[in-house]
Design an enzyme around this catalytic site. Structure first.
Site, PDB file in Angstrom:
ATOM      1  N   PRO A 166       0.675  -1.284  -0.016  1.00 11.25           N
ATOM      2  CA  PRO A 166      -0.075   0.133   0.064  1.00 11.25           C
ATOM      3  C   PRO A 166       0.781   1.318   0.019  1.00 11.25           C
ATOM      4  CG  PRO A 166       0.070  -0.985   2.276  1.00 11.25           C
ATOM      5  CD  PRO A 166       0.617  -1.880   1.415  1.00 11.25           C
ATOM      6  N   SER A 195      -3.942   1.368  -0.032  1.00 12.52           N
ATOM      7  CA  SER A 195      -3.963   2.193   0.978  1.00 12.52           C
ATOM      8  C   SER A 195      -5.183   2.955   1.216  1.00 12.52           C
ATOM      9  CB  SER A 195      -2.885   3.322   1.011  1.00 12.52           C
ATOM     10  OG  SER A 195      -2.872   4.236   2.280  1.00 12.52           O
ATOM     11  N   TYR A 218      -5.755   2.416   7.951  1.00 18.79           N
ATOM     12  CA  TYR A 218      -5.399   3.512   8.857  1.00 18.79           C
ATOM     13  C   TYR A 218      -6.767   3.571   9.614  1.00 18.79           C
ATOM     14  CZ  TYR A 218      -1.020   4.727   7.131  1.00 18.79           C
ATOM     15  OH  TYR A 218       0.607   4.805   6.750  1.00 18.79           O
ATOM     16  N   THR A 244      -2.200  -1.266   9.488  1.00 18.88           N
ATOM     17  CA  THR A 244      -1.008  -0.609   9.835  1.00 18.88           C
ATOM     18  C   THR A 244      -0.645  -0.312  11.036  1.00 18.88           C
ATOM     19  OG1 THR A 244      -0.523  -0.449   7.307  1.00 18.88           O
ATOM     20  CG2 THR A 244       0.734   0.936   8.846  1.00 18.88           C
ATOM     21  N   LYS A 320       0.306  -5.087   9.653  1.00 12.11           N
ATOM     22  CA  LYS A 320       1.423  -4.772   9.144  1.00 12.11           C
ATOM     23  C   LYS A 320       2.453  -3.697   9.940  1.00 12.11           C
ATOM     24  CE  LYS A 320       2.775  -2.224   4.508  1.00 12.11           C
ATOM     25  NZ  LYS A 320       3.268  -0.895   5.107  1.00 12.11           N
ATOM     26  N   HIS A 344       7.844   0.238   7.223  1.00 14.91           N
ATOM     27  CA  HIS A 344       6.930   1.175   6.443  1.00 14.91           C
ATOM     28  C   HIS A 344       8.079   1.695   5.315  1.00 14.91           C
ATOM     29  CE1 HIS A 344       3.135   3.298   6.965  1.00 14.91           C
ATOM     30  NE2 HIS A 344       3.581   4.018   6.049  1.00 14.91           N
TER      31      HIS A 344
HETATM   32  C1  LIG Z   1       5.157   7.031  -0.616  1.00 11.65           C
HETATM   33  C2  LIG Z   1       4.869   6.163   0.268  1.00 11.65           C
HETATM   34  C3  LIG Z   1       3.561   5.739   0.760  1.00 11.65           C
HETATM   35  C4  LIG Z   1       3.161   4.812   1.666  1.00 11.65           C
HETATM   36  N1  LIG Z   1       1.998   4.743   2.135  1.00 11.65           N
HETATM   37  C5  LIG Z   1       1.789   3.701   3.031  1.00 11.65           C
HETATM   38  C6  LIG Z   1       0.422   3.799   3.585  1.00 11.65           C
HETATM   39  O1  LIG Z   1      -0.687   4.458   3.221  1.00 11.65           O
HETATM   40  N2  LIG Z   1       0.227   2.447   4.290  1.00 11.65           N
HETATM   41  C7  LIG Z   1       1.114   1.684   4.682  1.00 11.65           C
HETATM   42  O2  LIG Z   1       0.908   0.764   5.340  1.00 11.65           O
HETATM   43  N3  LIG Z   1       2.414   1.793   4.135  1.00 11.65           N
HETATM   44  C8  LIG Z   1       2.658   2.719   3.486  1.00 11.65           C
HETATM   45  N4  LIG Z   1       4.062   2.680   2.813  1.00 11.65           N
HETATM   46  C9  LIG Z   1       5.087   1.642   2.963  1.00 11.65           C
HETATM   47  C10 LIG Z   1       4.900   0.732   2.119  1.00 11.65           C
HETATM   48  O3  LIG Z   1       3.574   0.027   2.208  1.00 11.65           O
HETATM   49  C11 LIG Z   1       5.906  -0.374   2.523  1.00 11.65           C
HETATM   50  O4  LIG Z   1       6.047  -0.929   3.545  1.00 11.65           O
HETATM   51  C12 LIG Z   1       7.379   0.012   1.742  1.00 11.65           C
HETATM   52  O5  LIG Z   1       7.272   1.004   0.824  1.00 11.65           O
HETATM   53  C13 LIG Z   1       8.296  -0.962   1.489  1.00 11.65           C
HETATM   54  O6  LIG Z   1       9.788  -0.414   1.420  1.00 11.65           O
HETATM   55  P1  LIG Z   1      10.182  -0.197  -0.298  1.00 11.65           P
HETATM   56  O7  LIG Z   1       9.486   0.981  -0.704  1.00 11.65           O
HETATM   57  O8  LIG Z   1      11.632  -0.079   0.081  1.00 11.65           O
HETATM   58  O9  LIG Z   1       9.754  -1.331  -1.214  1.00 11.65           O
HETATM   59  C14 LIG Z   1       4.161   4.000   1.940  1.00 11.65           C
HETATM   60  C15 LIG Z   1       5.640   3.952   1.391  1.00 11.65           C
HETATM   61  C16 LIG Z   1       5.898   4.911   0.363  1.00 11.65           C
HETATM   62  C17 LIG Z   1       7.131   5.088  -0.103  1.00 11.65           C
END
Ligand SMILES: Cc1cc2nc3c(=O)[nH]c(=O)nc-3n(C[C@H](O)[C@H](O)[C@H](O)COP(=O)(O)O)c2cc1C
Length: 447
Positions: A166, A195, A218, A244, A320, A344
């Site tokens: 997400p 997300s 969330y 999360t 998560k 995250h």
């Molecule tokens: C721009 C951005 C927004 C994100 N938004 C969410 C979110 O809304 N909810 C969530 O659980 N994780 C969020 N994440 C974390 C991702 O789900 C994930 O855990 C993470 O990007 C994995 O690492 P990587 O980017 O190195 O592959 C976000 C990550 C990024 C980069």
């Protein structure tokens, strides 16, 4: 929030990967037959024999470096950046392409948002570099030309263990946000998690995805909103709600703040002050009364909240953000169905602790009773294999698919998945695993 401009070159047959077996096989056959047809040594009869051999063992002709050498020469733009998704050799090549797209849209803050970890980005970077602490143990003389990359989770079969994490506000990178991602993942039969705060709704994403995506929650600090979000996702068919739990403390996204200094736009045009305005822009909150909500993440959640959520989630409940064996065991006691080892993407806390480094602790904590997924820093098929070997059931990617999305839209996401799938298939063959259940701890060793 306008989507970023991007290059729109379509995928060509040069981009076909090993995971497109029928299509790719056809092309490989055609190329090989063309090559042999030019040979003076061949008769019509022997050409027929070669054709029948290729039909018998189609994957034999796949993924050979000379296939690429015979194809047309692909060049980069004058800035050294790929100009079409098909040209990318690895997922890293999408990163500068996405940055270029952001800056051409005069949106450096959107770029900063995507790239940012917290504080000095140490944890973000550690997620990736820690994979080098594990080496792969290869096995020889095993016929692994035909490999099955699928995994089964909660009774669903996914064609690949690679799922899409997400990521909030994908509308900053593509006008259709999660819907575009859903189209690309549907094509390759990958699973995705949407997300709560994407710009697209779970209803539209599930339609585009063909079969329902998982919904990341969330919860907000208003239980009525939590319930309404869960009902919306489950009503749209989502089989799993992913809570999360790693965003309780606030965060210092310094890389974002640095890029924001360069952004000349009036950000309040979209990011209007006040929480209500901020979430009411997001499709999943449509028609839900958010007037009492004051916080989306830092709601002081405890295990009691997990119990309360468990009592209303009809499908699977996944947490998560779990990073320790203690929390994994606690999750089992609270009836959780699955875990995602995650920090995250280094955007929660600057712990320095890479997700791959804690995976076995979490896996051992649940003792095989529930699936453990992982994300953070995964950029290669070899890393997917390492994570599976250390006990993950599936492996998530975040930024890489958004780089693809921002630079080339659906074709970019598709190519990112294709590259990772192909790399994964190649390393499966080299360790002699013909299916994912044959990827065990025996496949890796400490570097
Ligand atoms: C721009 C951005 C927004 C994100 N938004 C969410 C979110 O809304 N909810 C969530 O659980 N994780 C969020 N994440 C974390 C991702 O789900 C994930 O855990 C993470 O990007 C994995 O690492 P990587 O980017 O190195 O592959 C976000 C990550 C990024 C980069």
């Amino acid at each position: 929030m306008p989507g970023l401009m991007r290059n729109t070159t379509m995928l060509t047959t040069d981009a076909i990967g090993a995971s497109d077996v029928p299509h790719r096989t056809m092309i490989a056959r055609r190329q090989l037959l063309r090559f042999f047809a030019g040979s003076p040594l061949l008769t019509a009869g022997s050409l027929g024999t070669i054709a029948s051999l290729l039909t018998a063992n189609p994957q034999q002709a796949l993924a050979q470096s000379y296939d690429v050498l015979r194809g047309s020469r692909r060049t980069l733009g004058s800035d050294g950046i790929i100009t079409s998704a098909a040209d990318a050799l690895d997922v890293f090549e999408f990163e500068p392409a996405a940055k270029k797209a952001a800056f051409s849209q005069e949106a450096p803050a959107h770029w900063g948002y995507l790239q940012s970890g917290v504080d000095g980005d140490v944890t973000r970077d550690a997620n990736h570099t820690a994979y080098a602490k594990y080496n792969i143990r290869v096995r020889r003389l095993i016929d692994a030309r035909k490999v099955d990359t699928s995994v089964k989770i909660f009774g669903e079969t996914w064609a690949s263990p690679i799922f899409l994490c997400p990521v909030s506000s994908l509308g900053a990178y593509d006008p259709e946000a999660g819907v575009t991602v859903a189209r690309a993942t549907a094509k390759r039969d990958h699973q995705m998690i949407l997300s709560t705060v994407d710009n697209a709704s779970i209803v539209d994403v599930n339609k585009a995805h063909g079969r329902p995506a998982w919904f990341m929650l969330y919860p907000t600090d208003d239980w009525n909103v939590t319930k309404a979000l869960v009902q919306r996702a489950e009503g749209a068919g989502s089989p799993a709600v992913v809570l999360t739990v790693d965003r309780q403390g606030g965060r210092n996204t310094e890389t974002l703040f640095r890029e924001r200094r360069l952004d000349q736009r009036d950000c309040t045009g979209c990011h209007t002050p006040g929480f209500t305005n901020e979430v009411s822009r997001k499709a999943n909150f449509a028609d839900i009364d958010v007037s009492k909500v004051t916080n989306l993440y830092g709601t002081g959640m405890t295990w009691e909240f997990v119990d309360r959520l468990r009592s209303i989630v009809k499908g699977k409940l996944v947490l998560k953000g779990i990073m320790t064996g203690e929390d994994a065991k606690e999750a089992l006691r609270h009836g959780v169905d699955g875990l995602i080892v995650s920090n995250h993407g280094g955007r929660a806390e600057e712990s320095g602790q890479a997700t791959i480094g804690v995976l076995t602790e979490v896996v051992d904590g649940v003792g095989g009773r529930i699936p453990v997924l992982i994300d953070g820093g995964v950029r290669r098929g070899t890393e997917v294999l390492k994570a599976l070997a250390l006990g993950a059931t599936a492996v998530g990617i975040g930024r890489p698919y958004v780089w693809g999305l921002a630079s080339f839209g659906e074709a970019g996401v598709d190519r990112v998945l294709q590259i990772l799938d192909d790399e994964f298939i190649t390393i499966m063959r080299q360790v002699g695993a013909v299916n994912t259940s044959q990827i065990t701890r025996n496949c890796v060793t400490s570097a």
